[in-house]
Design a protein around this motif. Structure first.
Motif, PDB file in Angstrom:
ATOM      1  N   ASP A   6       0.825  -1.199  -0.049  1.00  8.90           N
ATOM      2  CA  ASP A   6      -0.174   0.099   0.149  1.00  8.90           C
ATOM      3  C   ASP A   6       0.919   1.122  -0.042  1.00  8.90           C
ATOM      4  O   ASP A   6       0.717   2.272  -0.552  1.00  8.90           O
ATOM      5  CB  ASP A   6      -0.915   0.030   1.278  1.00  8.90           C
ATOM      6  CG  ASP A   6      -2.066  -0.828   1.097  1.00  8.90           C
ATOM      7  OD1 ASP A   6      -2.362  -1.237   0.012  1.00  8.90           O
ATOM      8  OD2 ASP A   6      -2.696  -1.216   2.066  1.00  8.90           O
ATOM      9  N   ASN A   7       1.862   1.149   0.889  1.00 11.95           N
ATOM     10  CA  ASN A   7       2.907   2.311   0.746  1.00 11.95           C
ATOM     11  C   ASN A   7       3.422   2.628  -0.405  1.00 11.95           C
ATOM     12  O   ASN A   7       3.737   3.792  -0.775  1.00 11.95           O
ATOM     13  CB  ASN A   7       3.767   2.134   1.942  1.00 11.95           C
ATOM     14  CG  ASN A   7       3.354   2.419   3.203  1.00 11.95           C
ATOM     15  OD1 ASN A   7       2.201   2.889   3.355  1.00 11.95           O
ATOM     16  ND2 ASN A   7       3.890   1.707   4.233  1.00 11.95           N
ATOM     17  N   LEU A   8       3.824   1.496  -1.369  1.00  4.91           N
ATOM     18  CA  LEU A   8       4.392   1.532  -2.495  1.00  4.91           C
ATOM     19  C   LEU A   8       3.622   2.154  -3.611  1.00  4.91           C
ATOM     20  O   LEU A   8       3.841   2.999  -4.252  1.00  4.91           O
ATOM     21  CB  LEU A   8       5.173   0.067  -2.996  1.00  4.91           C
ATOM     22  CG  LEU A   8       5.846   0.206  -3.963  1.00  4.91           C
ATOM     23  CD1 LEU A   8       7.268   0.762  -3.368  1.00  4.91           C
ATOM     24  CD2 LEU A   8       6.346  -1.221  -4.161  1.00  4.91           C
ATOM     25  N   ARG A   9       2.209   1.892  -3.308  1.00  3.20           N
ATOM     26  CA  ARG A   9       1.015   2.259  -4.268  1.00  3.20           C
ATOM     27  C   ARG A   9       1.098   3.841  -3.919  1.00  3.20           C
ATOM     28  O   ARG A   9       0.892   4.357  -5.052  1.00  3.20           O
ATOM     29  CB  ARG A   9      -0.056   1.539  -4.165  1.00  3.20           C
ATOM     30  CG  ARG A   9      -1.120   2.047  -5.010  1.00  3.20           C
ATOM     31  CD  ARG A   9      -2.414   1.223  -4.784  1.00  3.20           C
ATOM     32  NE  ARG A   9      -2.753   1.222  -3.363  1.00  3.20           N
ATOM     33  CZ  ARG A   9      -3.468   1.928  -2.801  1.00  3.20           C
ATOM     34  NH1 ARG A   9      -3.817   3.184  -3.608  1.00  3.20           N
ATOM     35  NH2 ARG A   9      -3.689   2.062  -1.625  1.00  3.20           N
ATOM     36  N   LEU A  10       0.843   4.077  -2.872  1.00  3.50           N
ATOM     37  CA  LEU A  10       0.830   5.552  -2.516  1.00  3.50           C
ATOM     38  C   LEU A  10       1.889   6.456  -2.948  1.00  3.50           C
ATOM     39  O   LEU A  10       1.919   7.685  -3.718  1.00  3.50           O
ATOM     40  CB  LEU A  10       0.810   5.850  -1.011  1.00  3.50           C
ATOM     41  CG  LEU A  10      -0.807   4.996  -0.533  1.00  3.50           C
ATOM     42  CD1 LEU A  10      -0.856   5.276   0.930  1.00  3.50           C
ATOM     43  CD2 LEU A  10      -2.030   6.043  -1.145  1.00  3.50           C
ATOM     44  N   ALA A  11       3.215   5.812  -2.631  1.00  2.00           N
ATOM     45  CA  ALA A  11       4.436   6.480  -3.270  1.00  2.00           C
ATOM     46  C   ALA A  11       4.470   6.767  -4.711  1.00  2.00           C
ATOM     47  O   ALA A  11       5.045   7.790  -5.293  1.00  2.00           O
ATOM     48  CB  ALA A  11       5.643   5.825  -2.852  1.00  2.00           C
ATOM     49  N   LEU A  12       4.051   5.712  -5.466  1.00  3.89           N
ATOM     50  CA  LEU A  12       4.122   5.726  -6.742  1.00  3.89           C
ATOM     51  C   LEU A  12       3.241   7.021  -7.447  1.00  3.89           C
ATOM     52  O   LEU A  12       3.242   7.525  -8.297  1.00  3.89           O
ATOM     53  CB  LEU A  12       3.763   4.490  -7.542  1.00  3.89           C
ATOM     54  CG  LEU A  12       3.582   4.332  -8.997  1.00  3.89           C
ATOM     55  CD1 LEU A  12       5.110   4.618  -9.624  1.00  3.89           C
ATOM     56  CD2 LEU A  12       3.372   2.899  -9.367  1.00  3.89           C
ATOM     57  N   ILE A 330       2.194   5.911   9.006  1.00  6.08           N
ATOM     58  CA  ILE A 330       2.212   7.114   8.434  1.00  6.08           C
ATOM     59  C   ILE A 330       3.666   7.397   8.053  1.00  6.08           C
ATOM     60  O   ILE A 330       4.059   7.720   7.038  1.00  6.08           O
ATOM     61  CB  ILE A 330       1.625   8.186   9.271  1.00  6.08           C
ATOM     62  CG1 ILE A 330       0.175   8.047   9.323  1.00  6.08           C
ATOM     63  CG2 ILE A 330       1.901   9.557   8.503  1.00  6.08           C
ATOM     64  CD1 ILE A 330      -0.726   8.118   8.091  1.00  6.08           C
ATOM     65  N   LEU A 331       4.486   6.911   9.170  1.00 11.27           N
ATOM     66  CA  LEU A 331       5.939   7.086   9.025  1.00 11.27           C
ATOM     67  C   LEU A 331       6.498   6.244   7.890  1.00 11.27           C
ATOM     68  O   LEU A 331       7.254   6.721   7.127  1.00 11.27           O
ATOM     69  CB  LEU A 331       6.802   6.716  10.384  1.00 11.27           C
ATOM     70  CG  LEU A 331       8.188   6.560  10.370  1.00 11.27           C
ATOM     71  CD1 LEU A 331       8.665   7.908  10.436  1.00 11.27           C
ATOM     72  CD2 LEU A 331       8.541   5.921  11.874  1.00 11.27           C
ATOM     73  N   GLY A 332       6.069   4.934   7.747  1.00 16.90           N
ATOM     74  CA  GLY A 332       6.382   3.978   6.788  1.00 16.90           C
ATOM     75  C   GLY A 332       5.991   4.454   5.341  1.00 16.90           C
ATOM     76  O   GLY A 332       6.697   4.364   4.370  1.00 16.90           O
ATOM     77  N   GLN A 333       4.886   5.190   5.280  1.00 13.54           N
ATOM     78  CA  GLN A 333       4.554   5.818   3.922  1.00 13.54           C
ATOM     79  C   GLN A 333       5.245   6.762   3.469  1.00 13.54           C
ATOM     80  O   GLN A 333       5.674   6.484   2.355  1.00 13.54           O
ATOM     81  CB  GLN A 333       2.824   6.406   4.069  1.00 13.54           C
ATOM     82  CG  GLN A 333       2.456   6.930   2.852  1.00 13.54           C
ATOM     83  CD  GLN A 333       1.013   7.832   3.221  1.00 13.54           C
ATOM     84  OE1 GLN A 333       0.557   7.744   4.178  1.00 13.54           O
ATOM     85  NE2 GLN A 333       0.746   8.644   2.361  1.00 13.54           N
ATOM     86  N   PHE A 334       5.663   7.845   4.132  1.00 10.42           N
ATOM     87  CA  PHE A 334       6.531   8.909   3.661  1.00 10.42           C
ATOM     88  C   PHE A 334       7.735   8.582   3.599  1.00 10.42           C
ATOM     89  O   PHE A 334       8.567   9.022   2.625  1.00 10.42           O
ATOM     90  CB  PHE A 334       6.305  10.121   4.575  1.00 10.42           C
ATOM     91  CG  PHE A 334       4.875  10.973   4.510  1.00 10.42           C
ATOM     92  CD1 PHE A 334       4.910  11.846   3.749  1.00 10.42           C
ATOM     93  CD2 PHE A 334       3.739  10.544   5.246  1.00 10.42           C
ATOM     94  CE1 PHE A 334       3.849  12.653   3.180  1.00 10.42           C
ATOM     95  CE2 PHE A 334       2.635  11.177   4.958  1.00 10.42           C
ATOM     96  CZ  PHE A 334       2.806  12.268   4.182  1.00 10.42           C
ATOM     97  N   ALA A 335       8.178   7.523   4.554  1.00 17.05           N
ATOM     98  CA  ALA A 335       9.500   7.175   4.445  1.00 17.05           C
ATOM     99  C   ALA A 335       9.866   6.326   3.132  1.00 17.05           C
ATOM    100  O   ALA A 335      10.813   6.444   2.322  1.00 17.05           O
ATOM    101  CB  ALA A 335      10.324   6.086   5.498  1.00 17.05           C
ATOM    102  N   THR A 336       8.548   5.505   2.759  1.00 21.14           N
ATOM    103  CA  THR A 336       8.728   4.469   1.385  1.00 21.14           C
ATOM    104  C   THR A 336       8.662   5.552   0.258  1.00 21.14           C
ATOM    105  O   THR A 336       9.293   5.348  -0.706  1.00 21.14           O
ATOM    106  CB  THR A 336       7.378   3.707   1.361  1.00 21.14           C
ATOM    107  OG1 THR A 336       7.571   2.778   2.488  1.00 21.14           O
ATOM    108  CG2 THR A 336       7.509   3.140  -0.008  1.00 21.14           C
ATOM    109  N   GLU A 337       8.128   6.720   0.391  1.00 23.08           N
ATOM    110  CA  GLU A 337       8.131   7.656  -0.795  1.00 23.08           C
ATOM    111  C   GLU A 337       9.438   8.372  -0.966  1.00 23.08           C
ATOM    112  O   GLU A 337       9.909   8.470  -2.166  1.00 23.08           O
ATOM    113  CB  GLU A 337       6.946   8.743  -0.389  1.00 23.08           C
ATOM    114  CG  GLU A 337       5.640   8.358  -0.535  1.00 23.08           C
ATOM    115  CD  GLU A 337       4.732   9.555  -0.325  1.00 23.08           C
ATOM    116  OE1 GLU A 337       5.020  10.595  -0.419  1.00 23.08           O
ATOM    117  OE2 GLU A 337       3.379   9.184  -0.047  1.00 23.08           O
ATOM    118  N   ALA A 338      10.286   8.600   0.216  1.00 21.87           N
ATOM    119  CA  ALA A 338      11.260   9.381   0.080  1.00 21.87           C
ATOM    120  C   ALA A 338      12.343   8.224  -0.565  1.00 21.87           C
ATOM    121  O   ALA A 338      13.131   8.563  -1.364  1.00 21.87           O
ATOM    122  CB  ALA A 338      11.936   9.508   1.462  1.00 21.87           C
ATOM    123  N   VAL A 339      12.282   6.837  -0.166  1.00 24.70           N
ATOM    124  CA  VAL A 339      13.412   5.998  -0.736  1.00 24.70           C
ATOM    125  C   VAL A 339      12.858   5.779  -2.204  1.00 24.70           C
ATOM    126  O   VAL A 339      13.939   5.390  -3.011  1.00 24.70           O
ATOM    127  CB  VAL A 339      13.123   4.562   0.160  1.00 24.70           C
ATOM    128  CG1 VAL A 339      13.842   3.461  -0.428  1.00 24.70           C
ATOM    129  CG2 VAL A 339      13.611   5.036   1.629  1.00 24.70           C
TER     130      VAL A 339
END
Length: 409
Positions: A6-12, A330-339
């Motif tokens: 889910d985090n990856l999808r949001l980051a994309l 939330i932390l994982g979501q934004f960290a995943t976006e940055a990475v």
């Protein structure tokens, strides 16, 4: 696993929602990764070329010279005061060192021009003076014709063996053996053509060379000059012993006391490889320095864009937290976006770096080879930068109060 996807999808989705802004942010990372790939490919290619060139030398050979090899600041005036190496030293080595199979004097001049009645070379030819044993101590092979013999060497006859580049330039589509070329106006008869050897580290061609008897060479460029001595041991087992015998003999001939250092140099494949490794380390450190600087710039860009993203999506974060999303989600979501953002920059940098490698290898004819560890290092460094510079914006988003966040416009 589902949370990660889910985090990856949001980051994309975030990246595709602002592609131009995201790409401009990644310029520093792209430059840094491209620099690492290009520099490491150059160093690896040069290392392979050096090993290939050294492997083509005569078996169990070494060289005695007046001058050192190496890179960096060298006090050449100091070495110029050393005694010259002369033909008498060569004869003494052959007569007094039982582990030595052959010893050959060589002397070289660069930037010369050869001419025929119809063609001429650029002033870039290397002219080498030597003796017949050069075939044993250098590893060169005559593909057409022959090498000069002892009688021609003693008489200083104007005969010449040329590399394939010179043969192609002066005698295209012809067999040059028996033809005449002129060196500084003096005629020489071509008696042989060397087998193709390629370039030294992708730069200086070894096939743009003319080899003449030592006495003929000295008639042009003078007898009072130091020579280099190429030495071949009798066999592999005698290699180290031959070096020791030569060093002891030269020290005696030059009157050195036990406390004095050698006033000559002994070069082996290992010593030349070590010299190249010194240069490659300097280049590698410089490349890593440029890469780190570019990555820091790229990291600051990621920090900036992630802070903007947190500000723009404050209301979204508040809604998600109100619906039960935990701080670590939330932390994982934004960290995943940055990475992910920095990883995209790393992939683009890889593409740019491989493009530079292609240009260097196929257009500029530089020997370049990308090691796999450089690819992994580049991607790892880019992801690490994204994680480091993305932690603060991610933690800031995770600490937002849901009520206050939902009130944000």
């Amino acid at each position: 696993m589902r949370a990660f996807l889910d985090n990856l999808r949001l980051a994309l989705g975030t990246f595709l929602g602002n592609p131009l802004r995201s790409l401009l942010t990644l310029v520093g990372i792209v430059i840094g990764v491209a620099t690492v790939i290009t520099m490491m490919a150059l160093i690896e290619g040069l290392r392979e070329q050096v090993n290939k060139n050294l492997g083509s030398l005569g078996a169990h050979t070494f060289e005695v010279t007046k001058w050192p090899t190496g890179f960096g600041r060298i006090n050449w005036a100091k070495y110029a005061k050393r005694k010259d190496l002369l033909g008498d030293d060569v004869r003494a080595i052959v007569e007094s060192c039982p582990s030595v199979g052959a010893a050959t004097p060589t002397s070289q001049e660069w930037g010369k021009k050869l001419t025929t009645a119809f063609r001429e070379t650029p002033p870039s030819v290397s002219v080498l003076g030597t003796e017949p044993t050069y075939l044993e101590t250098s590893g060169v092979v005559v593909s057409t014709g022959r090498f000069f013999n002892e009688t021609e060497t003693l008489d200083g006859r104007p005969v010449m063996v040329i590399g394939v580049d010179l043969a192609d330039t002066l005698f295209p589509g012809m067999n040059p053996v028996g033809s005449e070329v002129r060196l500084q106006g003096r005629p020489f008869q071509v008696i042989g053509v060397l087998q193709k050897r390629g370039s030294v580290m992708g730069m200086a061609s070894q096939d743009n060379q003319a080899i003449v008897p030592m006495r003929a060479f000295q008639q042009f460029y003078g007898k009072n000059r130091s020579v280099e001595i190429d030495i071949q041991a009798r066999d592999g087992e005698s290699f180290q012993k031959a070096q020791d015998e030569v060093v002891n003999l030269m020290r005696r001939r030059r009157g050195l006391t036990p406390q004095e250092a050698n006033d000559f140099e002994v070069h082996t494949n290992e010593s030349m490889t070590a010299s190249f490794n010194e240069l490659s380390q300097v280049i590698a450190f410089a490349g890593v320095g440029v890469c780190l600087l570019s990555l820091v710039v790229g990291g600051i860009g990621i920090l900036n864009i992630m802070l903007m993203s947190v500000t723009e999506r404050t209301r979204e974060i508040g809604i998600r937290k109100a619906l039960g999303a935990r701080r670590r989600r939330i932390l994982g979501q934004f960290a995943t976006e940055a990475v992910m953002l920095s990883l995209v920059g790393g992939v683009l940098g890889l593409g740019l770096g491989f493009g530079f490698v292609f240009l260097g290898k196929w257009v500029l004819l530089f020997p370049m080879s990308v090691p796999m560890w450089a690819v992994l290092l580049s991607l790892g460094m880019s992801c690490g930068v994204g994680l480091i510079f993305g932690i603060y914006p991610a933690s800031r988003a995770a600490r937002l109060d849901p009520v206050e966040a939902m009130r944000a416009e």
